[in-house]
Design a protein around this motif. Structure first.
Motif, PDB file in Angstrom:
ATOM      1  N   ASN A   1      -3.028   4.011  -3.270  1.00 14.97           N
ATOM      2  CA  ASN A   1      -2.653   3.080  -4.340  1.00 14.97           C
ATOM      3  C   ASN A   1      -2.155   1.776  -3.738  1.00 14.97           C
ATOM      4  OD1 ASN A   1      -3.238   4.917  -6.408  1.00 14.97           O
ATOM      5  ND2 ASN A   1      -1.204   5.846  -6.250  1.00 14.97           N
ATOM      6  N   GLU A   2      -2.559   0.661  -4.336  1.00 16.54           N
ATOM      7  CA  GLU A   2      -2.148  -0.656  -3.861  1.00 16.54           C
ATOM      8  C   GLU A   2      -1.765  -1.551  -5.029  1.00 16.54           C
ATOM      9  OE1 GLU A   2      -4.847  -1.188   0.202  1.00 16.54           O
ATOM     10  OE2 GLU A   2      -5.312  -2.365  -1.601  1.00 16.54           O
TER      11      GLU A   2
ATOM     12  N   GLY B   1       8.297   4.526  -0.395  1.00 18.71           N
ATOM     13  CA  GLY B   1       6.955   5.033  -0.606  1.00 18.71           C
ATOM     14  C   GLY B   1       5.852   4.132  -0.093  1.00 18.71           C
ATOM     15  N   VAL B   2       6.204   2.969   0.467  1.00 18.46           N
ATOM     16  CA  VAL B   2       5.210   2.017   0.963  1.00 18.46           C
ATOM     17  C   VAL B   2       4.800   2.392   2.388  1.00 18.46           C
ATOM     18  CG1 VAL B   2       4.784  -0.395   1.585  1.00 18.46           C
ATOM     19  CG2 VAL B   2       6.049   0.156  -0.506  1.00 18.46           C
ATOM     20  N   SER B   3       3.482   2.489   2.631  1.00 18.12           N
ATOM     21  CA  SER B   3       2.983   2.836   3.967  1.00 18.12           C
ATOM     22  C   SER B   3       2.705   1.597   4.811  1.00 18.12           C
ATOM     23  CB  SER B   3       1.716   3.678   3.857  1.00 18.12           C
ATOM     24  OG  SER B   3       0.710   2.982   3.122  1.00 18.12           O
TER      25      SER B   3
ATOM     26  N   SER C   1       0.845  -1.193   0.000  1.00 15.47           N
ATOM     27  CA  SER C   1       0.000   0.000   0.000  1.00 15.47           C
ATOM     28  C   SER C   1       0.879   1.240   0.000  1.00 15.47           C
ATOM     29  CB  SER C   1      -0.914   0.009   1.235  1.00 15.47           C
ATOM     30  OG  SER C   1      -1.760  -1.123   1.240  1.00 15.47           O
ATOM     31  N   TYR C   2       0.517   2.194  -0.851  1.00 15.67           N
ATOM     32  CA  TYR C   2       1.292   3.424  -1.003  1.00 15.67           C
ATOM     33  C   TYR C   2       0.449   4.629  -0.574  1.00 15.67           C
ATOM     34  CZ  TYR C   2       4.343   0.506  -3.890  1.00 15.67           C
ATOM     35  OH  TYR C   2       5.162  -0.497  -4.340  1.00 15.67           O
TER      36      TYR C   2
END
Length: 227
Positions: free
Chosen positions: A153-154, A203-205, A148-149
């Motif tokens: 966005n995924e 950038g990945v959450s 997840s970004y």
């Protein structure tokens, strides 16, 4: 770089590596197989040497990347503490520290977590601060991984998709020495990620890992740290 000369390549030998400085001790490599970190280090950077010599012995040379680009700055009583265990009797080992023209206080820290097998499960992770890469073991235990970004966005990847991504981004992967029929050079080279998959965490959450339960799954984050 670790070089072994003996009857076989490096397989089960283990390494522990820590950075000792005036600020204290910081782990770099936890107790784990040398082979694991050698394979991870070769993503987008080349391959490891396994060579059967004329006398029947095997020379194995593995590179282990401890930082992203520069060498680790070692001065003012700062040093690396290295322990090797599970060494094979009758084999010889050499350890080299490769020098670079530039050095910095940044280093890679390898943090590994195991999702146990037996039952299929889904686990959600938050990337650690400074995490740059996610390493997943390719051993039949992964069902899918979802990243997840920011901005909602995924992306979701299955093992087959990860294989394709690795082949496109990693030209050479670790492979054992094998006899190829009709070929006098008995070396085999594989592409992609035959034992591990590597994905960027920039950038990945959060990321979600779903397992098959077939085996234990290694979930490793490579974190950039400084001392």
């Amino acid at each position: 770089m670790i070089i072994k000369n003996g009857a076989a390549e490096i397989v089960d030998e283990k390494i522990t590596l820590s950075l000792q400085s005036e600020q204290g001790s910081a782990k770099v490599l936890p107790l784990s197989k040398i082979r694991t970190h050698a394979i991870i280090s070769q993503f987008q950077a080349g391959h490891q040497l396994i060579e059967k010599k004329a006398d029947g012995t095997v020379k194995c040379a593995f590179l282990l990347a401890l930082s992203a680009t520069d060498a680790i700055l070692l001065q003012n009583n700062t040093y690396l503490k290295l322990d090797l265990t599970n060494l094979v009797a009758g084999s010889t080992y050499e350890v080299f520290g490769l020098e670079y023209a530039s050095a910095s206080r940044f280093y890679n820290e390898f943090n590994n977590e195991i999702i146990t097998g037996n039952d299929s499960q889904t686990k959600t992770f938050t990337p650690q601060f400074g995490a740059k890469s996610l390493i997943l073991s390719n051993n039949g235990s992964l069902s899918s991984v979802r990243l997840s970004y920011a901005g909602a966005n995924e992306v979701t990847y299955t093992p087959q998709e990860l294989d394709a991504i690795m082949r496109s981004s990693n030209d050479i992967s670790f492979a054992p020495d094998k006899l190829i029929e009709g070929d006098t050079v008995n070396q085999a080279i594989l592409g992609g990620g035959t034992e591990f998959w590597a994905l960027s965490l920039v950038g990945v959450s959060k990321f979600e890992v779903t397992t098959t339960g077939a085996d234990d799954l290694s979930v490793m984050q490579i974190v950039v740290k400084s001392y």
